[in-house]
Write a protein that holds these residues in place. Structure first.
Motif, PDB file in Angstrom:
ATOM      1  N   PHE A  49       0.726  -1.077  -0.023  1.00  0.00           N
ATOM      2  CA  PHE A  49       0.121   0.272  -0.028  1.00  0.00           C
ATOM      3  C   PHE A  49       0.805   1.326   0.041  1.00  0.00           C
ATOM      4  CE2 PHE A  49      -2.510  -3.421   1.869  1.00  0.00           C
ATOM      5  CZ  PHE A  49      -3.644  -3.105   1.121  1.00  0.00           C
ATOM      6  N   ASP A  50       0.074   2.258  -0.524  1.00  0.00           N
ATOM      7  CA  ASP A  50       1.041   3.473  -0.740  1.00  0.00           C
ATOM      8  C   ASP A  50       1.967   3.563   0.723  1.00  0.00           C
ATOM      9  OD1 ASP A  50       1.874   6.301  -1.119  1.00  0.00           O
ATOM     10  OD2 ASP A  50      -0.070   6.928  -0.522  1.00  0.00           O
ATOM     11  N   GLY A  51       3.150   4.060   0.315  1.00  0.00           N
ATOM     12  CA  GLY A  51       4.272   4.062   1.470  1.00  0.00           C
ATOM     13  C   GLY A  51       4.213   5.274   2.361  1.00  0.00           C
ATOM     14  N   ASN A  52       3.485   6.049   1.661  1.00  0.00           N
ATOM     15  CA  ASN A  52       3.427   7.338   2.606  1.00  0.00           C
ATOM     16  C   ASN A  52       2.295   7.626   3.606  1.00  0.00           C
ATOM     17  OD1 ASN A  52       5.141   8.830   0.772  1.00  0.00           O
ATOM     18  ND2 ASN A  52       3.685   9.352  -0.765  1.00  0.00           N
ATOM     19  N   GLY A  53       1.690   6.244   3.444  1.00  0.00           N
ATOM     20  CA  GLY A  53       0.493   6.090   4.461  1.00  0.00           C
ATOM     21  C   GLY A  53      -0.876   6.949   4.199  1.00  0.00           C
ATOM     22  N   THR A  54      -0.895   7.525   3.101  1.00  0.00           N
ATOM     23  CA  THR A  54      -1.907   8.391   2.712  1.00  0.00           C
ATOM     24  C   THR A  54      -3.165   7.798   2.102  1.00  0.00           C
ATOM     25  OG1 THR A  54      -0.975   8.925   0.510  1.00  0.00           O
ATOM     26  CG2 THR A  54      -0.467  10.584   2.556  1.00  0.00           C
ATOM     27  N   SER A  55      -2.676   6.285   1.567  1.00  0.00           N
ATOM     28  CA  SER A  55      -3.806   5.893   0.953  1.00  0.00           C
ATOM     29  C   SER A  55      -3.840   4.142   1.375  1.00  0.00           C
ATOM     30  CB  SER A  55      -3.607   5.749  -0.538  1.00  0.00           C
ATOM     31  OG  SER A  55      -4.582   4.843  -1.270  1.00  0.00           O
ATOM     32  N   LYS A  56      -5.193   3.739   1.562  1.00  0.00           N
ATOM     33  CA  LYS A  56      -5.211   2.403   2.074  1.00  0.00           C
ATOM     34  C   LYS A  56      -5.593   1.497   0.792  1.00  0.00           C
ATOM     35  CE  LYS A  56      -6.710   3.565   6.827  1.00  0.00           C
ATOM     36  NZ  LYS A  56      -7.696   3.418   7.460  1.00  0.00           N
ATOM     37  N   THR A  57      -5.582   1.986  -0.248  1.00  0.00           N
ATOM     38  CA  THR A  57      -6.234   1.162  -1.588  1.00  0.00           C
ATOM     39  C   THR A  57      -5.108   1.410  -2.726  1.00  0.00           C
ATOM     40  OG1 THR A  57      -7.279   3.451  -2.302  1.00  0.00           O
ATOM     41  CG2 THR A  57      -8.557   1.480  -0.999  1.00  0.00           C
ATOM     42  N   ASP A  58      -4.297   2.143  -2.581  1.00  0.00           N
ATOM     43  CA  ASP A  58      -3.238   2.435  -3.819  1.00  0.00           C
ATOM     44  C   ASP A  58      -2.031   1.426  -3.507  1.00  0.00           C
ATOM     45  OD1 ASP A  58      -4.969   4.025  -5.126  1.00  0.00           O
ATOM     46  OD2 ASP A  58      -3.560   5.970  -4.673  1.00  0.00           O
ATOM     47  N   ILE A  59      -1.625   0.445  -4.335  1.00  0.00           N
ATOM     48  CA  ILE A  59      -0.664  -0.149  -4.153  1.00  0.00           C
ATOM     49  C   ILE A  59       0.402  -0.031  -5.223  1.00  0.00           C
ATOM     50  CG2 ILE A  59       0.097  -2.787  -4.437  1.00  0.00           C
ATOM     51  CD1 ILE A  59      -2.474  -3.681  -3.470  1.00  0.00           C
ATOM     52  N   CYS A  60       1.690   0.251  -4.540  1.00  0.00           N
ATOM     53  CA  CYS A  60       2.756   0.777  -5.313  1.00  0.00           C
ATOM     54  C   CYS A  60       3.948  -0.082  -4.962  1.00  0.00           C
ATOM     55  CB  CYS A  60       3.066   2.219  -5.190  1.00  0.00           C
ATOM     56  SG  CYS A  60       3.288   2.688  -3.488  1.00  0.00           S
ATOM     57  N   ILE A  61       5.124   0.129  -5.956  1.00  0.00           N
ATOM     58  CA  ILE A  61       6.331  -0.632  -5.767  1.00  0.00           C
ATOM     59  C   ILE A  61       6.955   0.053  -4.550  1.00  0.00           C
ATOM     60  CG2 ILE A  61       8.726  -0.866  -6.588  1.00  0.00           C
ATOM     61  CD1 ILE A  61       6.558  -2.646  -7.987  1.00  0.00           C
ATOM     62  N   MET A  62       7.473  -0.702  -3.564  1.00  0.00           N
ATOM     63  CA  MET A  62       8.282  -0.113  -2.034  1.00  0.00           C
ATOM     64  C   MET A  62       9.612  -0.337  -2.890  1.00  0.00           C
ATOM     65  SD  MET A  62       6.736  -2.213   0.811  1.00  0.00           S
ATOM     66  CE  MET A  62       8.087  -1.846   1.860  1.00  0.00           C
ATOM     67  N   THR A  63      10.000  -1.592  -3.427  1.00  0.00           N
ATOM     68  CA  THR A  63      11.562  -1.537  -3.848  1.00  0.00           C
ATOM     69  C   THR A  63      11.587  -2.671  -4.988  1.00  0.00           C
ATOM     70  OG1 THR A  63      13.828  -1.676  -3.102  1.00  0.00           O
ATOM     71  CG2 THR A  63      12.089  -3.131  -2.042  1.00  0.00           C
ATOM     72  N   SER A  64      12.349  -2.748  -5.622  1.00  0.00           N
ATOM     73  CA  SER A  64      12.794  -3.761  -6.597  1.00  0.00           C
ATOM     74  C   SER A  64      14.225  -3.798  -6.756  1.00  0.00           C
ATOM     75  CB  SER A  64      12.103  -3.584  -7.987  1.00  0.00           C
ATOM     76  OG  SER A  64      12.757  -2.483  -8.494  1.00  0.00           O
ATOM     77  N   GLY A  65      14.813  -4.941  -7.155  1.00  0.00           N
ATOM     78  CA  GLY A  65      16.161  -5.084  -7.498  1.00  0.00           C
ATOM     79  C   GLY A  65      16.868  -6.414  -7.955  1.00  0.00           C
ATOM     80  N   CYS A  66      17.919  -6.597  -7.940  1.00  0.00           N
ATOM     81  CA  CYS A  66      18.628  -8.176  -8.300  1.00  0.00           C
ATOM     82  C   CYS A  66      19.102  -8.524  -7.039  1.00  0.00           C
ATOM     83  CB  CYS A  66      19.409  -7.737  -9.655  1.00  0.00           C
ATOM     84  SG  CYS A  66      20.970  -6.838  -9.269  1.00  0.00           S
ATOM     85  N   GLY A  67      19.580  -9.989  -7.395  1.00  0.00           N
ATOM     86  CA  GLY A  67      20.271 -10.469  -6.010  1.00  0.00           C
ATOM     87  C   GLY A  67      19.537 -11.806  -5.576  1.00  0.00           C
ATOM     88  N   GLY A  68      18.319 -12.073  -6.135  1.00  0.00           N
ATOM     89  CA  GLY A  68      17.546 -13.221  -5.823  1.00  0.00           C
ATOM     90  C   GLY A  68      16.869 -13.170  -4.522  1.00  0.00           C
ATOM     91  N   VAL A  69      16.570 -14.251  -4.088  1.00  0.00           N
ATOM     92  CA  VAL A  69      15.870 -14.600  -2.867  1.00  0.00           C
ATOM     93  C   VAL A  69      16.422 -13.829  -1.503  1.00  0.00           C
ATOM     94  CG1 VAL A  69      14.879 -16.220  -1.238  1.00  0.00           C
ATOM     95  CG2 VAL A  69      14.886 -16.735  -3.658  1.00  0.00           C
ATOM     96  N   GLN A  70      17.433 -13.827  -1.540  1.00  0.00           N
ATOM     97  CA  GLN A  70      18.250 -13.280  -0.431  1.00  0.00           C
ATOM     98  C   GLN A  70      18.275 -11.715  -0.724  1.00  0.00           C
ATOM     99  OE1 GLN A  70      19.776 -15.159   2.102  1.00  0.00           O
ATOM    100  NE2 GLN A  70      20.114 -13.145   3.332  1.00  0.00           N
ATOM    101  N   ALA A  71      18.451 -11.373  -1.525  1.00  0.00           N
ATOM    102  CA  ALA A  71      18.385  -9.672  -1.568  1.00  0.00           C
ATOM    103  C   ALA A  71      16.882  -9.463  -1.357  1.00  0.00           C
ATOM    104  CB  ALA A  71      18.778  -9.253  -2.960  1.00  0.00           C
ATOM    105  N   CYS A  72      16.031 -10.091  -1.951  1.00  0.00           N
ATOM    106  CA  CYS A  72      14.450  -9.852  -1.411  1.00  0.00           C
ATOM    107  C   CYS A  72      14.348  -9.960  -0.340  1.00  0.00           C
ATOM    108  CB  CYS A  72      13.588 -10.596  -2.492  1.00  0.00           C
ATOM    109  SG  CYS A  72      11.915 -10.327  -2.409  1.00  0.00           S
ATOM    110  N   SER A  73      14.547 -11.041   0.509  1.00  0.00           N
ATOM    111  CA  SER A  73      14.282 -11.186   1.615  1.00  0.00           C
ATOM    112  C   SER A  73      14.762 -10.107   2.736  1.00  0.00           C
ATOM    113  CB  SER A  73      14.698 -12.588   2.282  1.00  0.00           C
ATOM    114  OG  SER A  73      15.992 -12.731   2.329  1.00  0.00           O
ATOM    115  N   ASN A  74      16.032  -9.556   2.434  1.00  0.00           N
ATOM    116  CA  ASN A  74      16.517  -8.399   3.132  1.00  0.00           C
ATOM    117  C   ASN A  74      15.971  -7.304   3.048  1.00  0.00           C
ATOM    118  OD1 ASN A  74      18.780 -10.058   4.262  1.00  0.00           O
ATOM    119  ND2 ASN A  74      19.954  -9.666   2.541  1.00  0.00           N
ATOM    120  N   ALA A  75      15.199  -7.202   2.090  1.00  0.00           N
ATOM    121  CA  ALA A  75      14.367  -5.761   1.847  1.00  0.00           C
ATOM    122  C   ALA A  75      13.085  -5.852   2.170  1.00  0.00           C
ATOM    123  CB  ALA A  75      14.427  -5.475   0.210  1.00  0.00           C
ATOM    124  N   LEU A  76      12.715  -7.057   2.968  1.00  0.00           N
ATOM    125  CA  LEU A  76      11.220  -7.002   3.327  1.00  0.00           C
ATOM    126  C   LEU A  76      10.937  -5.777   4.454  1.00  0.00           C
ATOM    127  CD1 LEU A  76      10.567 -10.835   3.307  1.00  0.00           C
ATOM    128  CD2 LEU A  76       9.488  -8.968   1.723  1.00  0.00           C
TER     129      LEU A  76
END
Length: 127
Positions: A49-76
């Motif tokens: 959901f919107d990272g600014n906390g202003t919307s409970k309905t807008d879904i946007c990208i928080m983050t993306s990248g490369c590095g596989g499962v390990q990089a993704c799990s570290n970014a959660l």
């Protein structure tokens, strides 16, 4: 079937209600980058959901990248539910819903209910 049952199941041809969630186009664009075999810069994404906390309905990208499962799990995030997708080393794709213990209960429930809707509408299918 009674009239009440038909209305509950929306079998009377009435107007169908919207889910109310708005998946921003950047989510589909980023998922397309993850799925692109020639793109080595992005192999996972995390959306919420919107990272600014202003919307409970807008879904946007928080983050993306490369590095596989390990990089993704570290970014959660530690405090909010999110959705994601990863390209595995074997070329397959995995989508997920993540709700940490510190996530507010209302957000956890809302996010879980919309996971399938978001996955299907962004075409984050995994075969």
């Amino acid at each position: 079937m009674s009239d009440n049952s038909r209305r509950l199941l929306n079998l009377d041809g009435g107007v169908k209600k919207s889910s109310g969630v708005n998946v921003l186009p950047i989510v589909a664009e980023t998922w397309a980058q993850v799925r692109d075999d020639s793109n080595k810069n992005v192999d996972w994404l995390i959306a919420s959901f919107d990272g600014n906390g202003t919307s409970k309905t807008d879904i946007c990208i928080m983050t993306s990248g490369c590095g596989g499962v390990q990089a993704c799990s570290n970014a959660l995030p530690d405090d909010k539910c999110c959705y994601g997708g990863i390209r595995l080393e074997n070329g397959r794709f995995v989508t997920f819903y993540y709700a940490p213990d510190n996530c507010p209960p209302m957000q956890r429930g809302r996010g879980k209910n919309w996971y399938t809707w978001c996955r299907d509408n962004v075409h984050m299918y995994v075969f």
